[in-house]
Design a protein around this motif. Structure first.
Motif, mmCIF file in Angstrom:
data_model
loop_
_atom_site.group_PDB
_atom_site.id
_atom_site.type_symbol
_atom_site.label_atom_id
_atom_site.label_comp_id
_atom_site.label_asym_id
_atom_site.label_seq_id
_atom_site.Cartn_x
_atom_site.Cartn_y
_atom_site.Cartn_z
ATOM 1 N N ARG A 102 0.815 -1.217 0.000
ATOM 2 C CA ARG A 102 0.000 0.000 0.000
ATOM 3 C C ARG A 102 0.848 1.267 0.000
ATOM 4 O O ARG A 102 0.459 2.274 -0.555
ATOM 5 C CB ARG A 102 -0.925 0.027 1.227
ATOM 6 N N LEU A 107 0.543 -1.136 -4.865
ATOM 7 C CA LEU A 107 -0.706 -1.804 -5.232
ATOM 8 C C LEU A 107 -0.497 -3.143 -5.938
ATOM 9 O O LEU A 107 -1.438 -3.705 -6.483
ATOM 10 C CB LEU A 107 -1.599 -0.883 -6.069
ATOM 11 N N HIS A 147 -1.166 -4.495 3.107
ATOM 12 C CA HIS A 147 -2.488 -4.988 3.479
ATOM 13 C C HIS A 147 -2.454 -6.488 3.252
ATOM 14 O O HIS A 147 -2.025 -6.959 2.186
ATOM 15 C CB HIS A 147 -3.566 -4.338 2.606
#
Length: 126
Positions: free
Chosen positions: A16, A39, A62
């Protein structure tokens, strides 16, 4: 066959935030996980080593617990299409075929086709 009852076997790790400006150790951990750009997602089997690496960079990533969806008839294929499902049985990554546009069309968004998602959940390949 319930998709939610099966245990998860892998981590889906998504970068992230960038590691630019952070200590070199942090950058090396991000690189060791196979993350190269923001990402980007990678899949790793659940293990204490990977869990420790994730904890070291928890502010940058994440993490989701996922498992590979077993489709009937894929055992005969040499390279099966990987479809990843989270703990709730929702398709997280439907694989390369879901992102491929039909001949003569261009992909504009990144949403998975709802009919294909329903077919995958039902256990049949469209």
């Amino acid at each position: 066959m319930s998709t939610a009852a099966s245990p998860t076997t892998h981590y889906r790790i998504t970068l992230r935030r960038s590691a630019i400006g952070l200590p070199k150790r942090t950058g090396r951990i991000v690189e060791a996980l196979g993350l190269r750009k923001r990402l980007q997602s990678v899949y790793h089997q659940q293990s204490p080593t990977i869990a420790g690496m994730v904890l070291a960079i928890k502010e940058l990533v994440h993490v989701e617990n996922v498992r590979q969806l077993e489709l009937p008839g894929t055992a005969s294929q040499a390279q099966p299409e990987l479809i990843w499902v989270n703990q709730d049985g929702e398709v997280v990554d439907a694989g390369r075929l879901a992102r491929k546009a039909p001949k003569g069309f261009k992909v504009v968004g990144n949403l998975v086709n709802e009919e294909r998602d329903a077919a995958l959940r039902a256990g049949r390949v469209p």
